[in-house]
Enzyme design. Structure first.
Site: not given
Length: 647
Positions: A330, A359, A377, A379, A381, A461, A507
């Site tokens: 992000c 991570r 991911q 991912d 946004h 979320k 997100h």
């Protein structure tokens, strides 16, 4: 003795003396505990206030937790008896069972578990009553003077809480909030499963303990059903399937939690990602790419170094600056948004990337592809105006469900996580974001629960959960509304009023993680992926070497239609080759002999043993191409002669 007003499950109110127990007021035929104003309570513990009273059935989520917590207590009892040097740590219930951690000189072996379980059964048969006692912190520390893990727990409690609760039976005492079942006789069915190492508090720098896993249920039948599911789960374990199907492995030379994908596994990933890219393109997303590392200053601005440093890899010193592997995409997507001025006419701006983040997961929680350290991911946004938020969320949730259904996942439930006690932003922003999330859930018709106060500090979320083919629950996709990062990075857009406004940011990850999603899909299908996703869609098995040229003709026809055939030209018996294809989970097996070649046909077998012979080659190619396009399960093509399924 003061009188209390107690509301019973039927709505009536009774006046009873203080100290009256729930067992005296409720039908406890199937109950293992009670709820006192929603608080779990022992059936034999006296009431001390006016309250609404409810029974907790054994065959409920809360009831099973009580059963399992009580069984964990019973587990610790013989361990400390049979192994006098054992020190006992914690023994919580879990979703399907319980565990207890012990500090013992030697690891437990299967024979140890047999001895422990036998003694547990004796304790259950004795019907030892559980007695609850509340002690001061000092008294509790004295009681557990020779148990360092219990002392650490007690010392970590807030002194303002006052008393510490202890449960005892037959001379054995354990630190516990409770509740427990009335006596050990109320534990109808349990089994110890295995032992493994576990670090105290999950911290690799602390003592390694021995964890015994077990399960407990409300009946022998429920236990048997669960053990059958465990056997099925083991058969479906994606780690085993990954090796058997030649999809991926974890080389120790690379490091824990960092898989490599073999050609077949890489192909499955590519098929997943290609499908997702096409769907995102159709939905109006812009594709971006960001690097794998960045200066620490970026993650200071985003707050990751403040909030997630423990999960990040250590920094690298380069040219006088510190660089970190990115834990999330992000911040970099935000920089793309901020690279120039933005107008309301550009919103919503949807940025998408298959971005790999890193991570540092604890070694104790790494689990095949389901928990890795290098996470790819899908991912996205979305930057949008306040008035666009509700529509974007509704569209996103529909997108999520469509994607999951494509992969054969059809049982959904959702969780709405709301504002926690400590949060950033204004209450008005939180209320608006939560309302938009609720509206999206209601519009989808998806069943959901509200997890009060479980949102991240910066945003509420929606988590979408699925149940797989054997009923296990997996948390998958997440939609999160964020108004903190736009503030931290000073994001703006020029509105129709020519004034500056701050966008909302959503997100969104549909797979969540490509690796974890693949693990779930592999286990859901037990490795037998649907034809569109299978790395090899058709295995061609010539009965004899003279049929190899015809196998090549069939393979060419399949490849010309964009399909993925494979010819087994190895030596060996036809039956053995069919068995190999079945073990490889190939959706379609074509056995080719003289009659097939003469007729320009194929004999088709599926993994379930069903078979159809003399299917014209053109018909089969057309059928398989249509099956792949529709992303359907494997099925027999029309035409030919049906043969009874072989088992």
């Amino acid at each position: 003795m003061p009188e209390l007003q107690v509301q019973l499950p039927d709505g009536s109110v009774r006046q009873v003396p203080a100290g009256t127990t729930p067992a005296e007021l409720l039908d406890t035929t199937d109950a293992v505990a009670a709820l006192v104003d929603g608080e779990p309570w022992d059936l034999g513990r006296g009431l001390d206030r006016d309250a609404a009273l409810r029974a907790v059935p054994a065959a409920s989520e809360q009831g099973r937790a009580v059963l399992r917590h009580s069984t964990a207590h019973v587990l610790a009892q013989p361990v400390t008896d049979l192994y006098p040097q054992a020190m006992y740590a914690i023994g919580p219930p879990t979703e399907d069972g319980f565990y207890y951690d012990f500090d013992v000189p030697e690891p437990f072996i299967p024979e140890d578990l047999e001895r422990i379980e036998a003694r547990m059964r004796e304790i259950v048969a004795e019907g030892q009553p559980f007695r609850r006692e509340e002690l001061s912190r000092d008294d509790a520390l004295r009681l557990f003077a020779d148990q360092p893990y219990k002392r650490e727990i007690i010392q970590a409690t807030d002194e303002s809480e006052g008393a510490v609760s202890v449960y005892a039976n037959d001379g054995f005492a354990d630190l516990c909030r409770g509740p427990h079942v009335p006596s050990t006789a109320a534990i109808p069915a349990f089994k110890l499963l295995r032992a493994a190492g576990a670090y105290w508090r999950g911290d690799e720098s602390r003592q390694q303990l021995q964890r015994i896993y077990g399960t407990a249920w409300e009946s022998a039948e429920a236990l048997a059903d669960h053990l059958h599911r465990l056997e099925e789960a083991e058969r479906r374990d994606h780690r085993r399937l990954g090796l058997e199907l030649d999809l991926f492995h974890f080389p120790p030379e690379i490091g824990s939690g960092l898989p490599v994908f073999h050609p077949k596994g890489g192909l499955v990933r590519m098929l997943m990602e290609d499908y997702a890219r096409a769907e995102h393109e159709a939905a109006g997303y812009s594709f971006v790419w960001t690097p794998h590392l960045a200066k620490s200053t970026l993650f200071e601005t985003s707050g990751h170094l403040e909030w997630y440093a423990d999960s990040m890899y250590p920094p690298m010193e380069l040219e006088g600056a510190q660089y970190h592997l990115k834990p999330m995409n992000c911040p970099m997507h935000i920089l793309i948004y901020r690279s120039r001025g933005r107008s309301y006419r550009e919103l919503p701006l949807r940025l998408f990337e298959f971005g790999t983040v890193y991570r540092y997961e604890r070694s104790g929680v790494i689990h095949g592809l389901a928990r890795v350290r290098g996470i790819t991911q899908d991912d996205a946004h979305i930057f949008c105006a306040r008035e666009q938020l509700a529509g974007e969320l509704a569209s996103l949730l529909e997108f999520v469900l469509r994607l999951l259904r494509t992969f054969g996942l059809t049982e959904f439930e959702a969780e709405l996580a709301t504002r926690p006690e400590k949060f950033v932003g204004t209450v008005e922003e939180w209320d608006q974001a939560e309302a938009a999330l609720r509206d999206a859930l209601k519009a989808s018709g998806l069943r959901y629960v509200v997890a009060e106060g479980e949102g991240a500090f910066y945003a509420p979320k929606i988590d979408v959960h699925i149940r797989d083919a054997i009923g296990r629950r997996w948390q998958m996709s997440t939609l999160q509304v964020d108004f903190q990062l736009p503030h931290r990075f000073g994001l703006e857009y020029t509105g129709a009023d020519n004034a500056r406004h701050r966008p909302f940011m959503i997100h969104r990850a549909l797979f969540g993680s490509v690796e974890r999603f693949l693990a779930v899909v592999l286990e859901h299908y037990a490795g037998a992926l649907p034809p569109w996703l299978a790395p090899v869609q058709v295995r061609l098995i010539p009965i004899a070497d003279r049929h190899l040229p015809y196998a090549a003709v069939v393979a060419d026809a399949l490849r010309a239609a964009g399909l993925r055939p494979e010819v087994d030209s190895s030596s060996g018996r036809m039956q053995a080759k069919v068995r190999d294809a079945q073990l490889a989970k190939v959706p379609y097996i074509l056995v080719l002999g003289d009659r097939d070649e003469q007729a320009g046909a194929v004999s088709v077998r599926l993994l379930d043993g069903s078979e159809r012979r003399a299917v014209p080659l053109a018909d089969f190619v057309q059928h398989l191409a249509a099956t792949v396009t529709a992303r359907d399960q494997a099925s027999l093509p029309p035409g030919g002669r049906t043969v009874a399924a072989r088992r």
